[in-house]
Design an enzyme around this catalytic site. Sequence first.
Site, PDB file in Angstrom:
ATOM      1  N   LEU A   1       0.835  -1.203   0.000  1.00  0.00           N
ATOM      2  CA  LEU A   1       0.000   0.000   0.000  1.00  0.00           C
ATOM      3  C   LEU A   1       0.874   1.258   0.000  1.00  0.00           C
ATOM      4  O   LEU A   1       0.616   2.213  -0.716  1.00  0.00           O
ATOM      5  CB  LEU A   1      -0.937  -0.003   1.203  1.00  0.00           C
ATOM      6  CG  LEU A   1      -1.973   1.114   1.131  1.00  0.00           C
ATOM      7  CD1 LEU A   1      -3.031   0.803   0.080  1.00  0.00           C
ATOM      8  CD2 LEU A   1      -2.633   1.364   2.474  1.00  0.00           C
TER       9      LEU A   1
ATOM     10  N   TRP B   1      11.534   2.295  21.175  1.00  0.00           N
ATOM     11  CA  TRP B   1      11.435   2.093  19.729  1.00  0.00           C
ATOM     12  C   TRP B   1      11.847   0.690  19.298  1.00  0.00           C
ATOM     13  O   TRP B   1      12.160   0.441  18.143  1.00  0.00           O
ATOM     14  CB  TRP B   1      12.220   3.187  18.979  1.00  0.00           C
ATOM     15  CG  TRP B   1      11.519   4.522  19.083  1.00  0.00           C
ATOM     16  CD1 TRP B   1      10.264   4.742  19.568  1.00  0.00           C
ATOM     17  CD2 TRP B   1      12.018   5.808  18.716  1.00  0.00           C
ATOM     18  NE1 TRP B   1       9.961   6.093  19.522  1.00  0.00           N
ATOM     19  CE2 TRP B   1      11.019   6.761  18.999  1.00  0.00           C
ATOM     20  CE3 TRP B   1      13.224   6.258  18.154  1.00  0.00           C
ATOM     21  CZ2 TRP B   1      11.174   8.122  18.756  1.00  0.00           C
ATOM     22  CZ3 TRP B   1      13.387   7.625  17.913  1.00  0.00           C
ATOM     23  CH2 TRP B   1      12.364   8.537  18.216  1.00  0.00           C
TER      24      TRP B   1
ATOM     25  N   HIS C   1      11.320  20.252  10.265  1.00  0.00           N
ATOM     26  CA  HIS C   1      10.409  19.378   9.522  1.00  0.00           C
ATOM     27  C   HIS C   1      10.116  19.896   8.128  1.00  0.00           C
ATOM     28  O   HIS C   1       9.510  19.200   7.322  1.00  0.00           O
ATOM     29  CB  HIS C   1       9.094  19.206  10.289  1.00  0.00           C
ATOM     30  CG  HIS C   1       9.321  18.596  11.638  1.00  0.00           C
ATOM     31  ND1 HIS C   1       9.495  19.367  12.759  1.00  0.00           N
ATOM     32  CD2 HIS C   1       9.450  17.314  12.025  1.00  0.00           C
ATOM     33  CE1 HIS C   1       9.709  18.565  13.801  1.00  0.00           C
ATOM     34  NE2 HIS C   1       9.688  17.326  13.381  1.00  0.00           N
TER      35      HIS C   1
HETATM   36  N1  GLN Z   1      21.044  12.971  17.271  1.00  0.00           N
HETATM   37  C1  GLN Z   1      19.883  12.640  16.524  1.00  0.00           C
HETATM   38  C2  GLN Z   1      19.904  13.368  15.191  1.00  0.00           C
HETATM   39  O1  GLN Z   1      20.349  14.455  15.137  1.00  0.00           O
HETATM   40  C3  GLN Z   1      18.624  13.021  17.261  1.00  0.00           C
HETATM   41  C4  GLN Z   1      17.383  12.657  16.486  1.00  0.00           C
HETATM   42  C5  GLN Z   1      16.103  12.735  17.276  1.00  0.00           C
HETATM   43  O2  GLN Z   1      16.053  13.233  18.360  1.00  0.00           O
HETATM   44  N2  GLN Z   1      15.012  12.279  16.731  1.00  0.00           N
HETATM   45  O3  GLN Z   1      19.460  12.863  14.194  1.00  0.00           O
END
Ligand code: GLN
Length: 759
Positions: free
Chosen positions: A19, A566, A699
């Site tokens: 998908l 995770w 982002h």
């Molecule tokens: N040290 C990681 C990075 O810079 C931290 C990433 C995260 O906190 N999601 O990619």
Amino acid sequence: MKYIASNLGMPRVGRKRELKFIIEKYWRGEASISDLTSTANEVVTLNNTLQVQAGINPTTVNDFTLYDRMLDMCCLTGLIPSRFNNLNKLSFTDSYFRFARGEGNVAAMEMTKWFDTNYHYIVPEIEETSAPNFNREFFENQVLPDGDRNHQKFSIIGPLTFLTLAKAANGSINKYAIYFELKKTYDELLKYVLSLGYINLQIEEPVLGTDLNDAQVTIFEDFYSNLKTRLDIPTNILLATYFGNVEDNISIVKNIEVDCLHLDIFTDESNIDSLSTLNESYDSISLGVISGRNIWKINLNETIEIINRALHNLNFDTVFIAPTASLQHVPYSLKLEEKMPTEVMNWLAFAEEKILELQVLVGRLNKEISEEDERVKSILTANTMRKSSTLVNDPSVAKRISGLTNEDFERQSEFAIRQKIQRAHFQFPKLPTTTIGSFPQTTEIRQARADFNAGKINEAEYKNFIEKAIIECIEKQEALGIDVLVHGEPERNDMVQYFGELLSGFTFTSFGWVQSYGTRCVKPPVIYGDIKRPNPMTVEWAKFAQSNTNKIMKGMLTGPVTILQWSFVRDDQPRSLTCNQIALAMRDEVKDLEAAGIEVIQIDEAAIREGLPIRKAKQPEYLKWSVDAFRLTAAGVNNQTQIHTHMCYSKFNDVMDSITAMDADVISIECSRSNMKLLNLFKEEKYPNEIGPGVWDIHSPRVPSLEELEQLIQKAVDVIDIRNLWINPDCGLKTRGWPEVEATLSNMIQATKNIRAKI
Ligand code: GLN
Ligand code: ZN
């Protein structure tokens, strides 16, 4: 009592993420809508067929979604943010994706974590103008399998959970005020579903596992107390809870018009206490006894014991036996795995295997399958083997854990003393600048890693390539004028997997994908045994990086709670113990980095907030052991070594004391999207240590202007003691491209210089 196998939902991205691939192709214009529909149909058909074959009756349908089920509910109830109204008209499918992904200046709907999982849902938005209204045309786009609808159960997210998870567009709106219109809409929707020939409904109200306020209780009682009367069509309604215990909410689920309640009695047995009360009003019950969130094979005898204990002295006509939650949180099928150690693989069950386990379990409960059945024997053998396997138990790890003392969790001196020593030693400028660790993971970097894994380049060539990437990253940071450098993490595929691969006790799947959001999937490592660090994991790269600059090079590690959170975690010991094992391994790494001359070490805890239990009463215990695990990782170093931590989210309200208790010398947090407002919380709570609020929302590829960054830094300066303030982006830069990274960091440095000149 009659036992029947039941299910709440299947993974929806397909067996091999079909998908995901077709949707992404469709977005790129490389696949047509009919290609998309036909793959979606294949996915739901396979899901349905597997359930039928496993004897599940009714099977669950409408658990599938093209992006997210909360978004589906927004569309079905006509609750779409008004900012999308003025855009050009698109087909249903295209506008659906547009809500999830945004377009031009029109922002996507927000996404946030689904309870305490790593799945992200789309957050409904309630505005002044919101008017719920059943959208039948959208319903026609739901992907449903063929088959006899009498043997299917139509699932939807219930109105209380939907509204609880919605957000009000602004502070003057009471989101619960739309409830009565929403209720009419839900009624219409449910009547429509029944008119299509479905007789079984699954309404999901996971919020019943949380602490409810009066407004929520009122809504719940109003909606469910006469639901069947309102629908006025004969139907079987299953009300499903998951992730948490009903506890005092038992009083409101006791007297409602539904036929059956689903409870998880496996994750935490406290739901068992509610069963006798429920038996007063329910003839049937659904028990979640196979983990919908973890990947271990069922422990057959223990599970039967739990069920027997739960039902002792009770008398339900029908007992449905089900996974605790939808199987969307586990990978699809073990059959695809070829590389995993066979011994470990034999202890696992993914979605496809779990529904077959249900069949065996129910067969045993109904005494239709004997002890001698091959399937039973093979499960029991695996259960025994796992318990005694030397792969699982390493006595040296147990010994080290039992030898821990309070001192192992304490830095040499308190923060004020450390800070003095560190200031004298490092002599950083005012508002020191740094980044969070990763720099762009370019196609070349990914290619080199793939080539190395495929044996196309040898170790020396790969090492050479990574060293060049590190040097390049250092040169760029020096040219930009950053104060505390990082090596850029080019050698890391992922912040958890990288460490998991170097620790013992971990294994990895080839196709163990789990949906994180939309078309994004993650492949969590599997922790099956005691954890040890056979060798240093980052020291050589860090030393190499430090030897190529006169500036301070920050060592970069992932914290124990994030590694735990995770991963798929073993279920034969408490999470807290596994977390301490990881902490000890990471502590050794911290000390080795220090011994190798790395003076600043960052320990990322991106997931500490996500693991917070959804019931308030359970939070203190979690916070205690997770903070302790961080402290255990960090505390072995000298006063002069500066420990940083990083957290990329902005929900700190419930956890400020714990953040303080972590006692990192410097914390960096996501801050830019809240426009630095988050800092007020740190000020109010008198956060004592140093802090780096993120000034760049990483982002998006957008490059914030010099003025914008200056304003944000000024805001931070206004709130936080400038001697405690650092300047950095919100998070790592691995998903960004070099052009926007260089442009933004250059603006960030210049903005910092401009503010420094004023203070
Ligand atoms: N040290 C990681 C990075 O810079 C931290 C990433 C995260 O906190 N999601 O990619
Ligand atoms: Zn981050």
